[in-house]
Scaffold this active site. Structure first.
Site, PDB file in Angstrom:
ATOM      1  N   TYR A   1     -10.578   5.077  15.057  1.00  0.00           N
ATOM      2  CA  TYR A   1      -9.589   5.489  14.041  1.00  0.00           C
ATOM      3  C   TYR A   1      -9.405   7.010  14.061  1.00  0.00           C
ATOM      4  O   TYR A   1      -8.288   7.521  14.043  1.00  0.00           O
ATOM      5  CB  TYR A   1     -10.086   5.017  12.677  1.00  0.00           C
ATOM      6  CG  TYR A   1      -9.148   5.258  11.517  1.00  0.00           C
ATOM      7  CD1 TYR A   1      -7.985   4.497  11.366  1.00  0.00           C
ATOM      8  CD2 TYR A   1      -9.440   6.216  10.545  1.00  0.00           C
ATOM      9  CE1 TYR A   1      -7.139   4.706  10.288  1.00  0.00           C
ATOM     10  CE2 TYR A   1      -8.595   6.430   9.470  1.00  0.00           C
ATOM     11  CZ  TYR A   1      -7.451   5.664   9.336  1.00  0.00           C
ATOM     12  OH  TYR A   1      -6.609   5.873   8.266  1.00  0.00           O
TER      13      TYR A   1
ATOM     14  N   ASP B   1       6.766  -5.980  15.041  1.00  0.00           N
ATOM     15  CA  ASP B   1       5.472  -5.364  15.355  1.00  0.00           C
ATOM     16  C   ASP B   1       5.770  -4.072  16.105  1.00  0.00           C
ATOM     17  O   ASP B   1       6.412  -4.111  17.165  1.00  0.00           O
ATOM     18  CB  ASP B   1       4.655  -6.347  16.221  1.00  0.00           C
ATOM     19  CG  ASP B   1       3.240  -5.845  16.454  1.00  0.00           C
ATOM     20  OD1 ASP B   1       3.044  -4.618  16.556  1.00  0.00           O
ATOM     21  OD2 ASP B   1       2.329  -6.694  16.532  1.00  0.00           O
TER      22      ASP B   1
ATOM     23  N   GLY C   1       0.802  -1.227   0.000  1.00  0.00           N
ATOM     24  CA  GLY C   1       0.000   0.000   0.000  1.00  0.00           C
ATOM     25  C   GLY C   1       0.829   1.269   0.000  1.00  0.00           C
ATOM     26  O   GLY C   1       1.848   1.384  -0.699  1.00  0.00           O
TER      27      GLY C   1
ATOM     28  N   THR D   1      -5.988   2.014  -2.694  1.00  0.00           N
ATOM     29  CA  THR D   1      -5.141   0.943  -2.150  1.00  0.00           C
ATOM     30  C   THR D   1      -5.990  -0.313  -1.960  1.00  0.00           C
ATOM     31  O   THR D   1      -7.211  -0.285  -2.161  1.00  0.00           O
ATOM     32  CB  THR D   1      -4.563   1.315  -0.763  1.00  0.00           C
ATOM     33  OG1 THR D   1      -5.660   1.496   0.148  1.00  0.00           O
ATOM     34  CG2 THR D   1      -3.716   2.564  -0.800  1.00  0.00           C
TER      35      THR D   1
ATOM     36  N   ALA E   1     -21.602   2.518  19.468  1.00  0.00           N
ATOM     37  CA  ALA E   1     -22.546   1.710  20.255  1.00  0.00           C
ATOM     38  C   ALA E   1     -22.186   0.224  20.209  1.00  0.00           C
ATOM     39  O   ALA E   1     -22.527  -0.523  21.124  1.00  0.00           O
ATOM     40  CB  ALA E   1     -23.970   1.915  19.733  1.00  0.00           C
TER      41      ALA E   1
ATOM     42  N   ASN F   1     -15.509  10.575  11.040  1.00  0.00           N
ATOM     43  CA  ASN F   1     -16.148   9.720  10.042  1.00  0.00           C
ATOM     44  C   ASN F   1     -17.004   8.677  10.743  1.00  0.00           C
ATOM     45  O   ASN F   1     -16.550   8.057  11.710  1.00  0.00           O
ATOM     46  CB  ASN F   1     -15.067   9.050   9.174  1.00  0.00           C
ATOM     47  CG  ASN F   1     -15.621   8.512   7.880  1.00  0.00           C
ATOM     48  OD1 ASN F   1     -16.709   8.900   7.443  1.00  0.00           O
ATOM     49  ND2 ASN F   1     -14.880   7.615   7.263  1.00  0.00           N
TER      50      ASN F   1
HETATM   51  P1  NAD Z   1      -2.468  -1.068   4.388  1.00  0.00           P
HETATM   52  O1  NAD Z   1      -3.343  -1.832   5.325  1.00  0.00           O
HETATM   53  O2  NAD Z   1      -2.480  -1.412   2.937  1.00  0.00           O
HETATM   54  O3  NAD Z   1      -0.936  -1.138   4.900  1.00  0.00           O
HETATM   55  C1  NAD Z   1      -0.584  -0.945   6.257  1.00  0.00           C
HETATM   56  C2  NAD Z   1       0.695  -1.736   6.548  1.00  0.00           C
HETATM   57  O4  NAD Z   1       0.998  -1.535   7.936  1.00  0.00           O
HETATM   58  C3  NAD Z   1       0.543  -3.233   6.313  1.00  0.00           C
HETATM   59  O5  NAD Z   1       1.634  -3.714   5.559  1.00  0.00           O
HETATM   60  C4  NAD Z   1       0.512  -3.803   7.718  1.00  0.00           C
HETATM   61  O6  NAD Z   1       1.045  -5.122   7.806  1.00  0.00           O
HETATM   62  C5  NAD Z   1       1.370  -2.780   8.469  1.00  0.00           C
HETATM   63  N1  NAD Z   1       1.122  -2.835   9.912  1.00  0.00           N
HETATM   64  C6  NAD Z   1      -0.091  -2.872  10.532  1.00  0.00           C
HETATM   65  N2  NAD Z   1       0.088  -2.989  11.866  1.00  0.00           N
HETATM   66  C7  NAD Z   1       1.425  -3.031  12.090  1.00  0.00           C
HETATM   67  C8  NAD Z   1       2.211  -3.158  13.253  1.00  0.00           C
HETATM   68  N3  NAD Z   1       1.661  -3.301  14.471  1.00  0.00           N
HETATM   69  N4  NAD Z   1       3.560  -3.173  13.140  1.00  0.00           N
HETATM   70  C9  NAD Z   1       4.142  -3.055  11.904  1.00  0.00           C
HETATM   71  N5  NAD Z   1       3.437  -2.938  10.772  1.00  0.00           N
HETATM   72  C10 NAD Z   1       2.091  -2.928  10.861  1.00  0.00           C
HETATM   73  O7  NAD Z   1      -2.845   0.460   4.629  1.00  0.00           O
HETATM   74  P2  NAD Z   1      -2.616   1.752   3.664  1.00  0.00           P
HETATM   75  O8  NAD Z   1      -3.883   2.038   2.977  1.00  0.00           O
HETATM   76  O9  NAD Z   1      -1.379   1.606   2.873  1.00  0.00           O
HETATM   77  O10 NAD Z   1      -2.423   2.883   4.787  1.00  0.00           O
HETATM   78  C11 NAD Z   1      -1.148   3.310   5.265  1.00  0.00           C
HETATM   79  C12 NAD Z   1      -1.354   4.453   6.259  1.00  0.00           C
HETATM   80  O11 NAD Z   1      -2.084   5.509   5.637  1.00  0.00           O
HETATM   81  C13 NAD Z   1      -2.166   4.060   7.483  1.00  0.00           C
HETATM   82  O12 NAD Z   1      -1.648   4.744   8.623  1.00  0.00           O
HETATM   83  C14 NAD Z   1      -3.560   4.547   7.160  1.00  0.00           C
HETATM   84  O13 NAD Z   1      -4.304   4.799   8.323  1.00  0.00           O
HETATM   85  C15 NAD Z   1      -3.238   5.824   6.393  1.00  0.00           C
HETATM   86  N6  NAD Z   1      -4.328   6.276   5.524  1.00  0.00           N
HETATM   87  C16 NAD Z   1      -4.733   5.548   4.422  1.00  0.00           C
HETATM   88  C17 NAD Z   1      -5.756   6.028   3.607  1.00  0.00           C
HETATM   89  C18 NAD Z   1      -6.224   5.305   2.358  1.00  0.00           C
HETATM   90  O14 NAD Z   1      -7.106   5.821   1.666  1.00  0.00           O
HETATM   91  N7  NAD Z   1      -5.693   4.148   2.028  1.00  0.00           N
HETATM   92  C19 NAD Z   1      -6.393   7.231   3.931  1.00  0.00           C
HETATM   93  C20 NAD Z   1      -5.985   7.932   5.059  1.00  0.00           C
HETATM   94  C21 NAD Z   1      -4.933   7.452   5.838  1.00  0.00           C
END
Ligand code: NAD
Length: 454
Positions: free
Chosen positions: A360, A271, A228, A395, A305, A354
């Site tokens: 979140y 992690d 992502g 993504t 809720a 949201n």
């Molecule tokens: P995704 O789920 O595709 O990727 C997230 C990655 O983080 C994964 O590879 C997962 O294994 C890793 N991860 C999760 N928990 C973990 C942990 N405890 N330790 C190490 N790695 C961990 O998500 P994404 O869409 O690529 O989002 C990336 C960031 O962008 C996130 O913080 C998300 O909240 C933020 N974000 C995304 C969007 C969107 O539209 N996709 C919008 C706003 C914010």
């Protein structure tokens, strides 16, 4: 344009077989945006408007950097209009330049830019600080003008502002770097936003250097790098010359190895909620960390809720508590480089809220708070800490959103489409570079001016 929309069939059709029908019915007509694969800048002239000394300085700067510059309205095609409103002292001072900008809009080419330059409104000053209300009105007026103009831009064009603090020269290094960012393809999905330059800190960078390797020789750590947005961040930082260390959970080990191999980076299966994550990362890197990107994040959506402790705690645990511990852990380990930068992933959900995302949104609003509060510490270290708030990004995560919600998420932005992971990555590479050090404690939305909380 090099990057198509792999998941967005509507944008493909609206630019292909259904183009005429879309126009006839007045349906959203998203335009493929120019991105770095198409080149950093366009070749048309830049029109510089406004009566201030800074307008002259920037016209010269653009000339020195190889741009074709116009100082008076022209019928030629333009790649950008720069509007200098930094000396506006009363609201009436805005009209001349604002109307000149209006007259130039029809000359703008595809994926063009309008960039306003102004001084900080002072609306965030302590209530006991006396500021001239007319001056504050003029300065704040620039905000409204820029935001509304961003809604009116056509054909993939954007409008953004550069806001400089009182006492800081209008052409401070980070204001110039902000100009290169906003002019370039790196800001494809940034619209209706402001880059606030608070200090004179920041390395000088030319337009050409900005288009090249802005992170050469720097060491960057990216959490959640397996897929992502994180994978795009790793690739973009590597393109800019950084040595990348990608961190992700052991379950994502194979994907992480693949991503890191592709960008010549190193993988660390960890992690980030591990209490010792900071020291583990410091030991793995084995040298100074110049840039930390707090990208790992999760969602566990439920109406409040129906929320259970597991969902609430895991989201807060990964998205904010781990970030707080990680930063403190790296400080404790003495791991920061000479001019350290941190860029953390917030979200527009953390700004607007949201439905179904109280956990979140709390975590992402927490990221914004943590970022603002850490600015002083990082300024002392000679660096910066900022956040990026993505809107709807294409993504794997958003691919799973129900089809109607997904369509709405894309089309309620001024650019009428979702962003690509690369768009978020470009903003992070910019804020994580030494050129942007004068921008500190801020949250930049990368959302195509999504109406959510705008
Ligand atoms: P995704 O789920 O595709 O990727 C997230 C990655 O983080 C994964 O590879 C997962 O294994 C890793 N991860 C999760 N928990 C973990 C942990 N405890 N330790 C190490 N790695 C961990 O998500 P994404 O869409 O690529 O989002 C990336 C960031 O962008 C996130 O913080 C998300 O909240 C933020 N974000 C995304 C969007 C969107 O539209 N996709 C919008 C706003 C914010």
């Amino acid at each position: 344009m090099a990057d198509s929309h792999p998941h967005d069939r509507y944008t493909e059709l609206a630019n292909g077989p259904l183009k005429l029908l879309v126009k006839k019915l007045g349906l959203p007509a998203p335009v493929p945006l120019r991105r770095m694969a198409d080149g950093a800048y366009l070749s048309e002239p830049v029109l510089v408007l406004g009566p201030s000394a800074a307008a002259d300085a920037y016209a010269q700067l653009l000339l020195d950097n190889g741009f074709d510059v116009r100082r008076t309205p022209t019928s030629e095609k333009l790649q950008a209009v720069l509007a200098f409103l930094d000396e506006a002292a009363v609201p009436g001072d805005l009209s001349g330049t604002a109307l000149e900008v209006g007259g130039a809009l029809r000359s703008l080419t595809r994926c063009s830019r309008v960039i306003t330059f102004s001084r900080m409104p002072g609306t965030t000053a302590h209530p006991s600080t006396e500021i001239d209300p007319a001056l504050a009105a003029a300065r704040n007026g620039v905000t409204g003008l820029t935001r509304s103009l961003a809604h009116e831009m056509r054909a993939g064009g954007t409008a953004n502002g550069i806001v400089v603090a009182d006492g800081v020269p209008m052409d401070a290094p980070s204001a110039r770097a902000a100009l290169w960012f906003l002019l370039s393809s790196k800001s494809a999905y940034v619209s209706g936003q402001f880059l606030e330059v608070g200090t004179e800190a920041g390395a000088d960078v030319t337009a050409q250097e900005f288009a090249g390797r802005t992170l050469a020789g720097r060491t960057a750590v990216v959490t959640g790098a397996a897929r992502g947005i994180g994978a795009a961040i790793a690739a973009t930082l590597a393109r800019e010359g950084a040595h990348v260390h990608g961190v992700d959970v052991p379950q994502a080990g194979d994907a992480l190895a693949k991503t890191m191999n592709a960008v010549g980076g190193r993988a660390l299966q960890l992690d980030i909620t591990d209490p010792e994550a900071g020291s583990a990362i410091a030991a793995h890197v084995g040298g100074p960390v110049d840039l930390l990107v707090n990208n790992a994040g999760i969602t566990r959506d439920r109406m409040l809720a129906n929320m259970d402790a597991g969902r609430w705690d895991s989201v807060l645990g990964v998205n904010i508590e781990a970030q707080l511990r990680l930063g403190a852990g790296l400080t404790e380990a003495g791991a920061w480089g000479m001019t350290p930068h941190v860029v953390s992933l917030a979200s527009i959900s953390g700004i607007a809220g949201n439905r179904g995302q109280t956990n979140y949104s709390a975590s992402k609003a927490g990221v914004i708070g943590m970022t603002a509060a850490s600015a002083a510490q990082f300024a002392r270290l000679g660096g910066s800490v900022n956040a990026v708030a993505p809107g709807f990004i294409e993504t794997e995560m958003t691919k799973k959103v129900p089809v109607l919600t997904r369509e709405l998420g894309r089309r309620i932005s001024s650019l009428q489409q979702g962003g690509l992971p690369q768009d978020v990555a470009e903003a992070i590479a910019f804020l994580g570079s030494d050129a942007a050090t004068g921008i500190n404690g801020s949250t930049l939305r990368v959302c195509g001016q999504n109406m959510m909380g705008a």
